[in-house]
Each structure stands twice: as structure tokens, then as C-alpha cells.
Enzyme design. Sequence first.
Site, PDB file in Angstrom:
ATOM      1  N   ASP A  58      11.603  19.202  41.971  1.00 35.00           N
ATOM      2  CA  ASP A  58      12.116  20.748  42.919  1.00 35.00           C
ATOM      3  C   ASP A  58      10.408  21.442  43.403  1.00 35.00           C
ATOM      4  O   ASP A  58      11.048  22.081  44.927  1.00 35.00           O
ATOM      5  CB  ASP A  58      12.279  21.968  41.629  1.00 35.00           C
ATOM      6  CG  ASP A  58      11.518  22.057  41.205  1.00 35.00           C
ATOM      7  OD1 ASP A  58      10.701  21.550  40.619  1.00 35.00           O
ATOM      8  OD2 ASP A  58      11.893  23.107  39.551  1.00 35.00           O
ATOM      9  N   ASP A 112       6.408  17.137  44.239  1.00 31.27           N
ATOM     10  CA  ASP A 112       7.370  16.432  43.782  1.00 31.27           C
ATOM     11  C   ASP A 112       8.032  15.904  45.378  1.00 31.27           C
ATOM     12  O   ASP A 112       8.143  14.711  44.721  1.00 31.27           O
ATOM     13  CB  ASP A 112       8.418  17.350  43.242  1.00 31.27           C
ATOM     14  CG  ASP A 112       8.325  17.958  41.920  1.00 31.27           C
ATOM     15  OD1 ASP A 112       7.316  17.289  41.150  1.00 31.27           O
ATOM     16  OD2 ASP A 112       8.897  18.744  41.825  1.00 31.27           O
ATOM     17  N   ASP A 132      13.319  16.369  34.952  1.00 31.17           N
ATOM     18  CA  ASP A 132      12.276  17.319  34.412  1.00 31.17           C
ATOM     19  C   ASP A 132      12.881  17.471  32.978  1.00 31.17           C
ATOM     20  O   ASP A 132      14.578  17.950  33.458  1.00 31.17           O
ATOM     21  CB  ASP A 132      12.433  18.308  35.469  1.00 31.17           C
ATOM     22  CG  ASP A 132      11.659  17.723  36.341  1.00 31.17           C
ATOM     23  OD1 ASP A 132      10.966  17.101  36.336  1.00 31.17           O
ATOM     24  OD2 ASP A 132      11.328  18.261  37.827  1.00 31.17           O
TER      25      ASP A 132
HETATM   26  P1  ATP Z   1       9.129  20.737  33.717  1.00 28.74           P
HETATM   27  O1  ATP Z   1       9.966  20.546  32.551  1.00 28.74           O
HETATM   28  O2  ATP Z   1      10.248  20.888  34.281  1.00 28.74           O
HETATM   29  O3  ATP Z   1       8.682  19.534  34.177  1.00 28.74           O
HETATM   30  P2  ATP Z   1       7.912  22.601  33.267  1.00 28.74           P
HETATM   31  O4  ATP Z   1       8.549  24.189  33.027  1.00 28.74           O
HETATM   32  O5  ATP Z   1       7.679  22.029  31.414  1.00 28.74           O
HETATM   33  O6  ATP Z   1       8.760  22.135  33.528  1.00 28.74           O
HETATM   34  P3  ATP Z   1       5.497  23.469  34.383  1.00 28.74           P
HETATM   35  O7  ATP Z   1       6.717  24.529  34.899  1.00 28.74           O
HETATM   36  O8  ATP Z   1       4.606  23.207  35.185  1.00 28.74           O
HETATM   37  O9  ATP Z   1       6.239  22.776  33.872  1.00 28.74           O
HETATM   38  O10 ATP Z   1       5.010  24.724  33.360  1.00 28.74           O
HETATM   39  C1  ATP Z   1       3.887  24.209  32.366  1.00 28.74           C
HETATM   40  C2  ATP Z   1       2.573  24.246  31.975  1.00 28.74           C
HETATM   41  O11 ATP Z   1       2.612  25.811  32.120  1.00 28.74           O
HETATM   42  C3  ATP Z   1       3.981  25.154  30.646  1.00 28.74           C
HETATM   43  O12 ATP Z   1       4.466  24.871  29.645  1.00 28.74           O
HETATM   44  C4  ATP Z   1       2.931  26.402  30.210  1.00 28.74           C
HETATM   45  O13 ATP Z   1       2.222  26.269  29.198  1.00 28.74           O
HETATM   46  C5  ATP Z   1       2.895  27.148  31.955  1.00 28.74           C
HETATM   47  N1  ATP Z   1       3.371  28.119  32.150  1.00 28.74           N
HETATM   48  C6  ATP Z   1       4.696  27.997  33.327  1.00 28.74           C
HETATM   49  N2  ATP Z   1       5.103  28.772  34.621  1.00 28.74           N
HETATM   50  C7  ATP Z   1       4.293  29.475  34.173  1.00 28.74           C
HETATM   51  C8  ATP Z   1       3.360  30.543  35.016  1.00 28.74           C
HETATM   52  N3  ATP Z   1       4.740  31.334  35.216  1.00 28.74           N
HETATM   53  N4  ATP Z   1       2.562  31.486  34.493  1.00 28.74           N
HETATM   54  C9  ATP Z   1       1.811  30.832  33.926  1.00 28.74           C
HETATM   55  N5  ATP Z   1       1.813  29.713  33.000  1.00 28.74           N
HETATM   56  C10 ATP Z   1       3.160  29.477  33.011  1.00 28.74           C
END
Ligand code: ATP
Length: 896
Positions: free
Chosen positions: A628, A632, A330
Site C-alpha cells: 500500500d 512497496d 500484508d
Molecule cells: P503489515 O502487516 O501490513 O506489514 P504492520 O502494521 O504490521 O503492517 P507496520 O505498519 O510497518 O507493519 O508497523 C510495524 C510496527 O510499527 C508495528 O508492529 C507497531 O509496533 C509499530 N507501529 C505501527 N503503527 C505505528 C504508529 N502509528 N506509530 C508508532 N508505531 C507504530
Amino acid sequence: MTEKRTAWHTLSGDQALAALEATQAGLDENEVEKRRSIFGENALLERRRISLLSVFFDQFRNFMVIVLLIATLISGLLGEYTDALTIMSIVLANGVLGFFQQVRAEKSLASLKQLTAPEARVMRNRAVSQVLATALVPGDIVLLEAGDRVPADCRLLSARELAVEESSLTGESVPVQKDERSIATPDAPLGDRAGMVFMGTMVTRGKASAVVVETGMGTEMGRIAELIQTSGSTLTPLEHRLNQLGRILVWLSLAITIIVVIAGVLHGHALYEMFLAGVSLAVAAIPEGLPAIVTIALALGVSRMIERKAIVRRLPSVETLGCATVICSDKTGTLTQNQMTVKRIWLEGVAYQVAGEGYQASGQILRTDGLRIDQNALLRLADVARVCNNAAWRVTEGHVHVSGDPTEVALLVLAEKIGGTSSVQRVNEYPFDSERKRMSVIASDGTRSVAYVKGAPDVLLSLCTHLMMNGKRHPLTPALREKIGGALAEMARDALRTIALATREVPNDSVSQERVERDLTFVGLVGMMDPPREEVAAAIVECKRAGIKTIMITGDHRLTAEAVAARLGILPQGGRVMTGAELDQLTERELEDAVNQVYVFARVSPQHKLRIVKALQKRGHVVAMTGDGVNDAPAIKSADIGIAMGKSGTDVAKDASSLVLADDNFATIVAAIEEGRNIYDNIRKFIRYLLTSNVGEILTMFFAMMMGLPLPLLPIQILWVNLVTDGLPAIALGVDSPEPGTMMRPPRAMREGIFARGLGRQIITRGIAIGVVTLSVFALSLHLGVLLKTAQTMAFATLVMAQLILVFDCRSVSHGIRERGIFGNPYLVAAVAISFVMLWIVMYLPTLQPIFKTAPLSLAQWGGVLFAAALPTLSVGAKRARRRHATREGTHHKAA
Ligand code: ATP
């Protein structure tokens, strides 16, 4: 207080609270203490602890030891009391050594269990705290959310969208809906008790609060605990293979022993003498210490991993780690610090730059074109950022305190930098998850309700029909969409994580998520920086050198992912980036064909991870996969090495994993792989040492008998070498440091045998060398007219010294003693010194001389012994140097 086995499922939440004399505010500490003294710990009773005595007796249950004991009995009956007594003492000494090894190994494995002990969020004295699940008592109020493991049997008090997977109890793997209003009939089966949640089951969706009704063995899980605890062996594949090897060696050595005995008798040796020699030889040939030392090497390796923040949950994965060819990681939090700071804003057609670092609310907001900022527009953005948010940020006495999702904390910090406040009341929430990639909060100011929405920009834009401009709503034209797309791409290319914010006025009566999250009005875009973890770039380089490919898997925007991957060195020139949408278009076959070229998977959902793992495995990869969340878990489970995050991971993910990263850090995975390789190397090191020694002993005896010579080694001496002097150096090899280049060679093949890569050849050639020198010393000294007893002592000393010198060569497969150094492993130096003293004692202590039938050697004789003993190791050293020289020449030629 309640009596045992109340039918809790027939009571409502309030009735359960009353029966337990508890309230929603939680128990106070005194009450908790009182109840703990009545109900005890909330733990399933361990299967009967293995008693020290049984561990001790286990040491003697070995087949060869039994043979030896019978032999001892026979010598005793024949009146050979000294022999019998000595053999007994040696067997006992060996048993004691084995006993301590095993106890130590069991201890380190037991401490592992504690590290992975589950925790629970509990309400006590009106405050929420995190406690060990074992500390819960009936009447405690626990808080549950998606990803949690239910810590005890509980009656629900409130629940939102709660679904629980109860397969560990009911065998039913489809999550069941729970409802705090449900009251079951007395005879309802477990699966139908919707108002209850049970210990050991997993929350897959929703949130709840519940009162603990039963703990420990009183729980439903406790009732079937016996069943659960008896299943599952803890032997690793390697231990299995070694057990098999042990069996083969038993038969092989018995065959050789019989030949030696027959040859000896035919050459005129007494039958009794040959019988004892035969038994001793058989004992010599079988490395009975091996399984115990393997356990030790594994256990100590595992504690070294813990020191490096990698917690092994399943022992076999220690071996698999060394075979990993791909790490799917991730991005957020594992490769990056998960320390978000908003750096840029795009608002109503204008780009802004935000100054400041971390979570301090200081930092100016300026337009990139230098014009005056539009404070009203900024306040509208801050409003969405504040309301559509579950994090907390506050300053007390100059210190910033934050809690919650870093993405949301960053938005709160931005709102602080902008200023203003928000006074609306939250009415409803549709939470964020990695599948939806958005969240909405509906809030009301008393007269009208507004949905405040934020999420991944591409997802959100597809739901927007309007945008705010100069305080007014405008239709979102294709031209405007393109403009936003440009701003988004610019942020993403600079490795910024992007979030879009939007709003919509909604009717006051409650509406469904589908009806809220549409026809939105786009408010603005924010780009936040999440710096890479400092140690990650180096760890990725290390992986590359070690033949391990790193793949980034992220829910983030394609361009952000690409930029971060390029900065970290994950994405090489020409490497492919694939999005979840593209992945959806591919068949399994097409994905398998493409997967080797892909270095980054962007905008993927957790469910894509499983397909990625499967495709990689089909391509012959050994896959390590991080995760996490609840979703997953399937991918973590099917990966060869499933890795869960220790800090941010849910219980469900941890449960599915074989390795937990205490610090969530990618570099820790690489450290664990290095340790995994080292553990396997160390096991090979002592296998090489022990088996080489055994081959040497057998050959010495075998050829002596074939040549009609007297016994070169006496039974007692053979036993002494095998059961006493060999053990310590072997253990010391088991805890050796990694040899240089451990992470410079490609991963080991999963199916590779223990004797692969030249180990078998080394054992045989070096074993022959030891046999030859020992026998030569013996034959030569006899030839020179030395007394038989002295010649035997010289053979004995040669054998022991040859092994004690060889052990230093066993520290490395590819490096000689000169490169590895003699003092590199202090345990080994100490072990060799002790073994040497042991040899000295049986040779020079007047009381032991008659027992071990030894004679003191002269200086000249010692000279001969040492010279001969060094020969096997010196000769391999010379050969290795020649070969290295040749390969170096070869590579020079190639380079030229
Ligand atoms: P990883 O890289 O570990 O997969 P990530 O943070 O890139 O995690 P997600 O957490 O699934 O992946 O987030 C995907 C997208 O959703 C992010 O790029 C962001 O635009 C949006 N996002 C993340 N957190 C939030 C939140 N708390 N509320 C709304 N949108 C969010």
C-alpha cells in the site's frame, strides 16, 4: 483572470494566489462552477475516440472476409446473383454480430478506467474534501502527502520535507526535493522548478499544500499527452498467441483448400463450383470470430471481477492470475480487519487487562493480579498515547466518529478509558513510517519541551536507557529489559500487536530527529487485538487446495506474526518464520534456497519485499504481492501480479499495481484468482468448440473430394454454419460459470500452450468424429437412393446438430455433460436454441430453401440425423466414464 501560459514557476506562492484570485481558504462552490465552465475538466483529452463506424468497418478488414467478398464479386460477375447476395448478407450478419461484441467489450473496458480514476484532497470553503481529480480548477488549494499522485500543475504554498518523483515528465527517476520558497528563473528546466509540482508526478515523501495553476491540457503533462497516449498495446499474451495461431491456420487451410479444389475438379466438379466451395472451406477453417470472442470473454470476466471487488488495471494480469503459485500478503488490514482494540498493558512492572470492544470508550482496566490500579501511572501512559498521535476520536449524539490510523485510534480509545486530558502544544513531529517503525511528537507546556515517542517495542527499547517506576526515572537494567521482553513475548504470543511508549525531555530549541530519539525513558507497553477477517481462513484453505502458497509479510513482531499466521492456517507445522534482521544476513542465493520453507516474514521493511519477490521468482514461482505504501511500489511492480489496496493504498502503489482490491481483503485476491482461472478455462472452451467444428467441416469436405463423392456441404451452407450458427454458442461458452474443481487443481504453468492438457487431442479426435458422422450420413443416404439435395441437407443438419450437441461437452475438460448438466449455463441453452431455429429456418422456410439449396427432411431422416449427430459426444462420454472408473479403481488400490 490570468491568461494562458503564465510562467508560474517565476512567481511566489502569494503572487500565484493573487494572480489566480484565490486564497488559502479555498474557493467556494459557485466559484468552482464558474471556473469549470471556463477551464473545463482537469483531464487529458482522450486519444481520438474510436468511432463506431470504424469499429464496424474493422469487422470486414479480415483477410478471409476479403477473400470471400472477392469470391462474391466473381459469382456476381458470373451471373450467380442469389449466391452473391446471400454471401453478402451472411458476411454482413457476421459483421454486425462482431460489431456488437466489440462495442460491448470496449464499453466494459472503458468503465474500468473510471473505477481507477484518481482523486485529490482539496480545500474548498475552509473545509477539506476528497474530489475526483478531474473536478479541480485553477485556484483550488490541494493537499498532498507521501504516496499521492499530483493531480494538476500546482504552485507550492507550504511544504515539509517534500520530495517528488517526476520521471514521467523529466525521465529522472530520483525524487527531487521541493521547496515552497523557491522561485525559478523563466528559462529554468522543469526539473529545476522546485517551487512547482506537476500533474502525474508522485509524492514520495513529506507533505504540502499548493494552489492549482494549470489543469487538463494546459498542464506540462497535457503538452506531452499525445506522446503518452500512443504508447502501449493492450493485447494480452494470449491474444498475441491467438493471432499467431490464426496466421498458421490461414496457411494450413489454404493448403487443404487447394488440395480439395484440385481433387474436386479432377473428379469432374465444375471449376466455379469448386472455387466457391474452396473459398467457403477456407472461411470455414479459419475461426475469424475467435479474437473478438476472446476480447469479450476477457472484458466480461473483468466486470465479474469488479463485482467481486477486484479491479484489474492491466488486462494481461487476468491471464497471469490463473498461474499464481504464491500470494505474499500484508497482514494488517488485508488478512486482519485493521480494527485495533487495546487488550493489555504492561506498565511500570505491572500487567493490566483492558475490557471493551471496538472504538467505544467503555471498558474497565484491571490489574491481572487483582491489586489496586496505579491511576497516576496509567495517566502518564495516556498522556503519551494522546500526544504522540495523529488520529481523531470523538462522540457526537452517541455515535463514535474516528479518523486516522487504527493503531492510533486504539490508543486514543485507551486514553479515553483511562481518563484525563492533555494540554501541551505540539511543536514538531517525526512521522511514522514502516522503515523507522516509530514516531515522535515534540510538545511543549510553555516552559519545557518533551518528546513523546511510540513505536515497535524492540526498536524503541534499543533507544531507551531508563524506565518509569512509581513515578520516578530508573536506569533500564538488563534484568528490567528481560522483564519487559517477557511481557512483550507474552502479548505477542497471544497474537497481540505491540507498541511501546516512551518520553524524553528535550531542549526547547528545535533539534534533529537523531538527537531526539535517543536516551528515551520507557513508559509502558500496550498490546492490541486486530481480529482476522472472517473470510480469510477459508480463503487460505482454498488457496492450499488450489496449489497456491500464502506467505504473510508483516512489519509486526515475530511472535505476533507467528501467532496470527498459525491461527489463520498460514503457518504449517515446521514452517519457517524469518525476520527482516535474519533476511539481511542472507545472500541472494541463500535466500533463494530458504524461501520455499518460509511462510511468515516478520519485522520486515518494504525494501525486503523486493528481495522476497525476486527470490520466489528465481525459484520458479509466479508471485502475487500486496502493498500500500510508496516504498512497496518496487516490489509490487516486479511481482507477476502486483496488488494494491484500494482503500488504504497510496496512488503510487496503485499506479505500480496490476490489480487493486476495492475492499483491501485477502479473500478478494483469491476470488480474482478463481475468476482468472475461469476466464482462461472459458477461452479454452470456445477455442475447443470452434476449432473442433472447423476440423469436422474440413474433413467432411476433404474426404468427400478424395472419395470422388459429390459436394456434401454447399458453400452457402458452410458459410451459414461458420458465420452465423457457431458464433452465439461460442460466446455463451465464453461467459460460462466455473466448473467444479477450478480451485482444486494446481496453477497453470505460465508457459503452457493453449492446446495443453489434452485440448489439442480433444479438438482433433472430436473433429474427426464429427467429420466421419457427417460424411457417413451423406454417403449412406446417397447409397440408399436419397436425392442429392436431401442427402446434402441431411449432412448439413448432421453437422450443425453434432456441433450443437458437442457444445455442451465443451463446458468442461474433465467433467461430462451429465455432471455439468445441460441447463447450467442459460446463455448456452438460449444460444443453442437460436442456432437450432436458424437451421430450421433455412431448411423449412420456402423462400430460403432455394437459396440454401435445402430440402425438408422426413421424421425418419431426422431420426437418423440426430442419432448420428449425437454419436461423437456420446462416444466421448462413454470413454470418459470408462476412464474415470479406471482412475477411481486406481486410487482405491493406491489408498488400500
Ligand atoms: P503489515 O502487516 O501490513 O506489514 P504492520 O502494521 O504490521 O503492517 P507496520 O505498519 O510497518 O507493519 O508497523 C510495524 C510496527 O510499527 C508495528 O508492529 C507497531 O509496533 C509499530 N507501529 C505501527 N503503527 C505505528 C504508529 N502509528 N506509530 C508508532 N508505531 C507504530
